[in-house]
Write a protein that holds these residues in place. Structure first.
Motif, PDB file in Angstrom:
ATOM      1  N   PRO A  37       0.845  -1.217   0.000  1.00 63.81           N
ATOM      2  CA  PRO A  37       0.000   0.000   0.000  1.00 63.81           C
ATOM      3  C   PRO A  37       0.867   1.249   0.000  1.00 63.81           C
ATOM      4  N   THR A  38       0.411   2.256  -0.699  1.00 67.23           N
ATOM      5  CA  THR A  38       1.141   3.528  -0.755  1.00 67.23           C
ATOM      6  C   THR A  38       0.796   4.412   0.436  1.00 67.23           C
ATOM      7  N   SER A  39      -0.269   4.079   1.140  1.00 61.05           N
ATOM      8  CA  SER A  39      -0.692   4.828   2.326  1.00 61.05           C
ATOM      9  C   SER A  39      -1.328   3.856   3.312  1.00 61.05           C
ATOM     10  N   ARG A  40      -1.166   4.152   4.596  1.00 60.49           N
ATOM     11  CA  ARG A  40      -1.795   3.318   5.623  1.00 60.49           C
ATOM     12  C   ARG A  40      -3.082   3.933   6.154  1.00 60.49           C
ATOM     13  N   ALA A  41      -3.447   5.064   5.633  1.00 65.02           N
ATOM     14  CA  ALA A  41      -4.615   5.782   6.137  1.00 65.02           C
ATOM     15  C   ALA A  41      -5.889   4.973   5.931  1.00 65.02           C
ATOM     16  N   LYS A  42      -6.783   5.014   6.907  1.00 62.25           N
ATOM     17  CA  LYS A  42      -8.046   4.289   6.804  1.00 62.25           C
ATOM     18  C   LYS A  42      -8.925   4.830   5.690  1.00 62.25           C
ATOM     19  N   THR A  43      -8.676   6.061   5.300  1.00 63.29           N
ATOM     20  CA  THR A  43      -9.481   6.678   4.249  1.00 63.29           C
ATOM     21  C   THR A  43      -8.913   6.436   2.851  1.00 63.29           C
ATOM     22  N   ASN A  44      -7.767   5.744   2.745  1.00 65.47           N
ATOM     23  CA  ASN A  44      -7.147   5.519   1.445  1.00 65.47           C
ATOM     24  C   ASN A  44      -7.842   4.360   0.741  1.00 65.47           C
ATOM     25  N   ASP A  45      -8.450   4.642  -0.415  1.00 65.71           N
ATOM     26  CA  ASP A  45      -9.238   3.629  -1.127  1.00 65.71           C
ATOM     27  C   ASP A  45      -8.382   2.461  -1.588  1.00 65.71           C
ATOM     28  N   TYR A  46      -7.176   2.739  -2.111  1.00 63.37           N
ATOM     29  CA  TYR A  46      -6.316   1.668  -2.624  1.00 63.37           C
ATOM     30  C   TYR A  46      -5.896   0.738  -1.492  1.00 63.37           C
ATOM     31  N   CYS A  47      -5.544   1.323  -0.349  1.00 65.52           N
ATOM     32  CA  CYS A  47      -5.155   0.508   0.807  1.00 65.52           C
ATOM     33  C   CYS A  47      -6.315  -0.369   1.253  1.00 65.52           C
ATOM     34  N   ASN A  48      -7.498   0.199   1.340  1.00 61.56           N
ATOM     35  CA  ASN A  48      -8.669  -0.570   1.775  1.00 61.56           C
ATOM     36  C   ASN A  48      -9.000  -1.692   0.800  1.00 61.56           C
ATOM     37  N   GLN A  49      -8.783  -1.441  -0.487  1.00 62.03           N
ATOM     38  CA  GLN A  49      -9.018  -2.485  -1.498  1.00 62.03           C
ATOM     39  C   GLN A  49      -8.028  -3.639  -1.305  1.00 62.03           C
ATOM     40  N   LEU A  50      -6.762  -3.310  -1.036  1.00 58.34           N
ATOM     41  CA  LEU A  50      -5.763  -4.355  -0.801  1.00 58.34           C
ATOM     42  C   LEU A  50      -6.090  -5.174   0.450  1.00 58.34           C
ATOM     43  N   LEU A  51      -6.593  -4.521   1.485  1.00 58.01           N
ATOM     44  CA  LEU A  51      -6.921  -5.228   2.719  1.00 58.01           C
ATOM     45  C   LEU A  51      -8.042  -6.239   2.495  1.00 58.01           C
ATOM     46  N   LYS A  52      -8.994  -5.884   1.645  1.00 55.99           N
ATOM     47  CA  LYS A  52     -10.075  -6.817   1.338  1.00 55.99           C
ATOM     48  C   LYS A  52      -9.568  -8.012   0.535  1.00 55.99           C
ATOM     49  N   GLN A  53      -8.587  -7.776  -0.322  1.00 56.79           N
ATOM     50  CA  GLN A  53      -8.087  -8.834  -1.200  1.00 56.79           C
ATOM     51  C   GLN A  53      -7.068  -9.742  -0.524  1.00 56.79           C
ATOM     52  N   HIS A  54      -6.387  -9.231   0.518  1.00 56.82           N
ATOM     53  CA  HIS A  54      -5.286  -9.988   1.127  1.00 56.82           C
ATOM     54  C   HIS A  54      -5.467 -10.028   2.646  1.00 56.82           C
ATOM     55  N   PRO A  55      -6.065 -11.090   3.170  1.00 57.28           N
ATOM     56  CA  PRO A  55      -6.298 -11.201   4.623  1.00 57.28           C
ATOM     57  C   PRO A  55      -5.026 -11.082   5.451  1.00 57.28           C
ATOM     58  N   ALA A  56      -3.904 -11.600   4.955  1.00 54.23           N
ATOM     59  CA  ALA A  56      -2.650 -11.527   5.724  1.00 54.23           C
ATOM     60  C   ALA A  56      -2.218 -10.075   5.897  1.00 54.23           C
ATOM     61  N   LEU A  57      -2.367  -9.278   4.836  1.00 53.68           N
ATOM     62  CA  LEU A  57      -2.049  -7.854   4.930  1.00 53.68           C
ATOM     63  C   LEU A  57      -3.011  -7.148   5.875  1.00 53.68           C
ATOM     64  N   ALA A  58      -4.284  -7.551   5.817  1.00 54.80           N
ATOM     65  CA  ALA A  58      -5.281  -6.939   6.701  1.00 54.80           C
ATOM     66  C   ALA A  58      -4.925  -7.191   8.164  1.00 54.80           C
ATOM     67  N   GLU A  59      -4.426  -8.398   8.456  1.00 54.61           N
ATOM     68  CA  GLU A  59      -4.057  -8.717   9.837  1.00 54.61           C
ATOM     69  C   GLU A  59      -2.854  -7.879  10.292  1.00 54.61           C
ATOM     70  N   VAL A  60      -1.845  -7.780   9.431  1.00 57.77           N
ATOM     71  CA  VAL A  60      -0.667  -6.986   9.771  1.00 57.77           C
ATOM     72  C   VAL A  60      -1.056  -5.516   9.957  1.00 57.77           C
ATOM     73  N   MET A  61      -1.835  -5.004   9.022  1.00 59.04           N
ATOM     74  CA  MET A  61      -2.228  -3.595   9.106  1.00 59.04           C
ATOM     75  C   MET A  61      -3.090  -3.338  10.340  1.00 59.04           C
ATOM     76  N   GLY A  62      -3.944  -4.289  10.677  1.00 63.22           N
ATOM     77  CA  GLY A  62      -4.762  -4.142  11.876  1.00 63.22           C
ATOM     78  C   GLY A  62      -3.923  -4.028  13.128  1.00 63.22           C
ATOM     79  N   ASN A  63      -2.851  -4.825  13.203  1.00 67.03           N
ATOM     80  CA  ASN A  63      -1.973  -4.759  14.369  1.00 67.03           C
ATOM     81  C   ASN A  63      -1.171  -3.460  14.413  1.00 67.03           C
ATOM     82  N   LEU A  64      -0.739  -2.990  13.242  1.00 63.78           N
ATOM     83  CA  LEU A  64      -0.025  -1.714  13.193  1.00 63.78           C
ATOM     84  C   LEU A  64      -0.931  -0.567  13.651  1.00 63.78           C
TER      85      LEU A  64
END
Length: 593
Positions: A233-260
């Motif tokens: 992801p180019t941004s970690r912001a909760k409002t970033n559409d691209y980041c949110n799309q990646l989190l939906k597509q990749h559960p492992a990334l969603a878990e890491v980002m959730g912990n961060l």
């Protein structure tokens, strides 16, 4: 009655500071070393507390003197610490400045009224320095500085008109509420801190690179994504559409980002908790720092220090354990909170100002605000209390969005996002239809926008570049430095202040209409608060259109009935305005359904 001016100079350091400790704990921890005092029209005297003690005692016991200070709660606290309790209520020069939409600091207030330039450098250089260690000439300079503050304060006060009687009372209420404070459940705060700390540690351990790089390292996240064949992801912001799309597509990334994100949220909460605990007195009371006219033009309250007005509406989840900062605030023993919210107070004011009399009459006849709107704008012919069931959940929510969202001139593109933020999906065509219908059915409101546009345009070409709008109370809402800006206009709400706290970048008729409604709502709330306080029902604080009262448990129902009566009394200057409040009781501060 004559004014009596008082100004204390007090020790401060990196560890002992009113900014971090709040008024009461700072006064308990520090010492005052000199004080300047004067009666209006008489010579100013300044010296050590021992030297000034007889004079301060004489002034305090004089029933014909009204004490004044730049920040009156501060100087009142010091005066009473040393046994000088004045007969009359203290008055605050900076509240007077805020009333006139001037700077909330003495140097700014003096410059805007008399043109005086005040040098605060000598005070800044006293950080960590004890007065008694200074050579005699430096002590004299400090006394001259302290006396000079009274000179400039008195001149600034004399240069402006006094507050209106009602605003003087509102300012006094605010200072009283700050001194009174609220009770904090310190044990719960500390237990919640332990919960957060444990959850943060779990989150830290769950981040794959916790031993190899800083948790927030963008490079570490990128390397991990590459190693796991996941786009970074180019941004970690909760409002970033691209980041949110990646989190939906990749559960492992969603878990890491959730912990961060949890780790960062924990740090934010630690700062909030530490700030709170540093300010709470040994008896569990948090003296507050509500600001009279915190929003300079609408005069709504704001809060400094531990921001009691900006606590999360819902609990935050920390690894399955809930932390809800609002619940840290509890009533005193034998008391219960009565939380009352002014129902749709801004749109009610808007329709009163615009002269939508059919709306007002429908509400007086028992219809809710939303039903009154549906009768006027949509030809709805139901009976009071039936529209929600008739329209269904989506239809009713859309009606509420239309009622509340369109009154200040938003366009259809903004309405799409406005509705989405409130749980309703609206197509572009639906949004256009809503906006067009609102403007067609609410011509008096549209006319009000246009009238305000004309006020702004005229101010932009006037020599003064300013305007004053008379409010229904007879008081004024002001803008300064009005000028063209990117095809529109901008203005400033603090005289002589061109910073971001003062600027309104997009000033037009809809914005100004919103300001007027917010100001009118605040004026109505403030008068209601004074009536409740006079009736023995303290209002510890407010949050937007919500009032938190502290009432006796034993007669809470009687108190609720009386509070609703007092709060829905329309004042003489808005005698035909129908008001309504909703709410109930709580054993701690919370968001009621």
């Amino acid at each position: 009655m004559k004014k009596a001016y008082v100004d204390f100079e007090t020790f401060f350091s990196d560890d002992i500071s009113v900014v971090t400790q709040g008024n009461d704990n700072y006064i308990a921890a520090a010492d005052a070393y000199i004080v300047a005092a004067a009666v209006e029209g008489e010579e100013i005297h300044c010296g050590t507390l021992k030297e000034m003690g007889p004079r301060l005692e004489q002034m305090a016991n004089n029933p014909t003197l009204e004490p004044w200070a730049a920040n009156s709660n501060f100087d009142q606290g010091w005066s009473e610490k040393y046994g000088w309790t004045f007969r009359n209520p203290w008055q605050c020069a900076l509240d007077l400045a805020a009333f006139h939409q001037m700077s909330r600091n003495l140097a700014g207030f003096a410059k805007q009224t008399t043109g005086a330039e005040m040098d605060k450098g000598i005070r800044d250089r006293m950080r960590g320095v004890h007065y008694e260690t200074l050579p005699a000439d430096e002590q004299l300079k400090m006394q001259e500085y302290c006396a000079g503050d009274i000179v400039e304060m008195a001149a600034a006060i004399d240069a402006v008109a006094p507050m209106t009687p009602i605003e003087k009372r509102i300012a006094e209420y605010t200072r009283r509420a700050n001194r009174r404070g609220v009770l904090i459940d310190v044990d719960r705060v500390k237990k919640d801190r332990d919960v957060i700390e444990e959850a943060q540690h779990e989150a830290f351990k769950a981040v794959p690179w916790n031993q190899d790089a800083a948790l927030g390292s963008p490079g570490a996240l990128k390397d991990w994504c590459i190693a796991n064949n996941i786009p970074a992801p180019t941004s970690r912001a909760k409002t970033n559409d691209y980041c949110n799309q990646l989190l939906k597509q990749h559960p492992a990334l969603a878990e890491v980002m959730g912990n961060l994100r949890l780790h960062n949220k924990a740090n934010t909460m630690f700062k909030k908790i530490d700030s709170l605990l540093e300010r709470v007195r040994p008896d569990g009371i948090l003296p507050m720092d509500l600001m009279y006219c915190g929003a300079p033009h609408t005069r709504r309250w704001s809060s400094r220090g531990f921001n009691i007005q900006n606590l999360e509406k819902v609990a935050t989840d920390f690894k399955g354990r809930q932390v809800y900062p609002r619940n840290w605030i509890i009533p005193r023993p034998g008391k219960i909170f009565l939380i009352l919210d002014f129902a749709q107070i801004e749109p009610r004011c808007l329709n009163w100002l615009a002269g939508n009399y059919s709306m007002l009459e429908a509400m007086r006849s028992g219809f809710s605000y939303y039903e009154a709107y549906a009768k006027m704008a949509r030809g709805w012919s139901g009976t009071p209390g039936t529209i929600k069931k008739e329209l269904g959940s989506k239809g009713y929510t859309l009606l509420k969005n239309e009622c509340l969202g369109c009154g200040y001139g938003m366009g259809w593109t903004r309405f799409v996002s406005y509705a989405a933020e409130r749980g309703v999906v609206v197509t572009d065509d639906e949004a256009k239809a809503v906006i067009n219908a609102f403007r067609s059915n609410n011509k008096p409101i549209v006319k009000l926008w246009r009238q305000m546009d004309a006020v702004i345009r005229q101010a932009a070409v006037n020599k003064s570049r300013s305007f004053e709008l008379e409010m229904p109370t007879g008081d004024f809402l002001k803008y300064f430095g009005v000028r063209s800006n990117k095809g529109g206009y901008k203005g400033f709400v603090i005289k002589g202040d061109f910073g971001k706290q003062s600027i309104q970048e997009r000033l037009w008729g809809g914005t100004l209409t919103e300001n007027i409604c917010q100001r009118m709502s605040r004026d109505l709330m403030a008068e209601g608060i004074l009536r409740c306080e006079d009736a023995g029902m303290p209002v510890p604080f407010t949050v937007h259109d919500e009032l938190i009262l502290e009432v006796d448990k034993d007669n809470k129902e009687e108190a609720k009935t009386e509070a609703i009566r007092l709060l829905t009394m329309a004042p003489e200057w808005a005698s035909e305005l129908p008001l309504a409040v909703d709410g109930g009781f709580a054993e701690c501060y919370t968001k009621l359904d």
